[in-house]
Write an enzyme that holds these catalytic residues in place. Structure first.
Site, short mmCIF file in Angstrom:
data_model
loop_
_atom_site.label_atom_id
_atom_site.label_comp_id
_atom_site.label_asym_id
_atom_site.label_seq_id
_atom_site.Cartn_x
_atom_site.Cartn_y
_atom_site.Cartn_z
CB CYS A 93 30.14 74.89 -43.39
SG CYS A 93 30.44 76.69 -44.42
CG HIS B 204 33.42 76.82 -40.85
ND1 HIS B 204 33.28 76.03 -41.49
CD2 HIS B 204 33.11 75.98 -39.33
CE1 HIS B 204 32.40 74.01 -41.48
NE2 HIS B 204 32.50 75.18 -39.88
CG HIS C 203 31.61 71.46 -38.26
ND1 HIS C 203 32.56 72.47 -37.89
CD2 HIS C 203 31.66 70.19 -37.93
CE1 HIS C 203 33.22 71.89 -37.47
NE2 HIS C 203 32.91 70.11 -37.31
#
Length: 354
Positions: free
Chosen positions: A262, A314, A326
């Site tokens: 990420c 994240h 993402h």
């Protein structure tokens, strides 16, 4: 829309939602269309004046089953996007494109379009109220554990009232109200695909500046595998396993997968205009002095999620229209999904602008 029905034939009682008269679509009770319908972030086939509000209503709901296509299919079923008094007033007094009865509107209606009035006839007010009510029903449906899936249960609650869902411990059967609620649910679920647009974003996003530029760059990596520890400002690379992360089915796959995780994706997207640090937590620390509220998100803003201990695990890029671009987790690829369902809704920490 609302209907008037009762516990026995001929007895007027509870005010329920009314479906506009339609030809009954014959669907087998076990048809796979029941809540297995998969909705994504795309939207198509709706009038331009509804699009903004459908996407906004979807973005403001944190329940994963909510999608723009669900709201659009429901609006079509309720009013076919009609807004005039003549075309969008039911025989029992339901009003506007989302067909609210006055009593229900008093609970859910607000002046969302900022024009100084709170009206079920205003598209913005109506769609946002629909979204709030459906979001609440989806939450109740998920918590109930009743069979049928949260979308089907929520739609039944919108049409017949949640009390009827509780009464039948699921979607009311065909025997209830002449099959009105049952058919309402089936029709909406089966027509969601009509309004589901492509999830992939165009190669060229509109807008200029660092954020849109980063988003455009990241969008060229859609479909790239997730690799824990992989990726750099130069592009995708193999990752590694650390004893907890990078595994799939008990096997380390990160070390043989070329991709991004990420934070390497967001780092890659902004480099070299903004040289973000490597991890999600470090990226939050580097940009937290420029927070952005959910109402003011712009293309390229960084979105962060954290767990109960406060660890930021994240990060993604806001892609407009209530979406996030993402790299989600091992076994997945770089994707574009609704913000509300990108990660557990309760973990959403906030956004920053690099």
């Amino acid at each position: 829309m609302k209907v008037i029905t009762g516990a026995a034939a001929g007895v007027l009682g509870l005010i329920l939602l009314l479906v506009i008269s339609i030809a009954v679509l014959v669907i087998d009770e076990d048809d796979a269309a029941v809540d297995a319908t998969n909705g994504g972030s795309g939207l198509q086939g709706v009038p331009a004046e509804f699009r903004k509000w459908i996407l906004k209503a979807d973005a403001e709901c944190k329940e994963p089953p909510m999608t723009p296509a669900l709201l659009a299919a429901q609006l079509y079923q309720e009013s076919k996007f009609k807004t005039s008094v003549a075309e969008a007033t039911s025989s029992v007094g339901a009003q506007g494109p989302a067909q609210f009865m006055p009593g229900t509107w008093a609970t859910w209606g607000r002046d969302d379009d900022g024009n100084g009035r709170n009206s079920p006839w205003d598209i913005g007010d109506a769609v946002m109220a629909q979204g709030r009510m459906m979001c609440s029903l989806l939450r109740q449906a998920t918590a109930s554990g009743y069979p049928g899936g949260p979308r089907a249960l929520a739609l039944a609650g919108y049409n017949a009232g949640w009390g009827r869902v509780q009464q039948y411990r699921g979607v009311p059967p065909k025997s209830f109200a002449g099959g009105e609620t049952y058919n309402y649910v089936q029709l909406i679920l089966s027509t969601m695909s009509r309004f589901q647009g492509p999830d992939l974003v165009p190669v060229s996003f509109s807008g200029t500046g660092t954020g849109p530029d980063a988003l455009r760059k990241a969008s060229t990596r859609l479909g790239t595998p997730y690799a824990y520890g992989g990726g750099s400002p130069s592009g995708p690379s193999t990752g590694f396993c650390d004893g907890t992360n990078g595994y799939r089915n008990g096997r380390c796959v990160a070390s043989t997968t070329t991709g991004f995780d990420c934070s390497s994706l967001t780092q890659y997207a902004y480099w070299p205009s903004v040289k973000l640090p490597r991890t999600a937590a470090a990226q939050y620390g580097a940009t937290s002095n420029r927070p952005v509220s959910r109402d003011n998100l712009k293309a390229g803003d960084l979105l962060f999620w954290s767990n109960s201990s406060g660890f930021i695990y994240h990060v993604g890029l806001y892609a407009g229209d209530g979406r996030v671009l993402h790299a989600p987790r091992t076994g997945k690829t770089v994707e574009l999904v609704p913000l509300a369902s990108a990660m557990p809704a309760g973990d959403y920490l906030g956004a920053t602008r690099p």
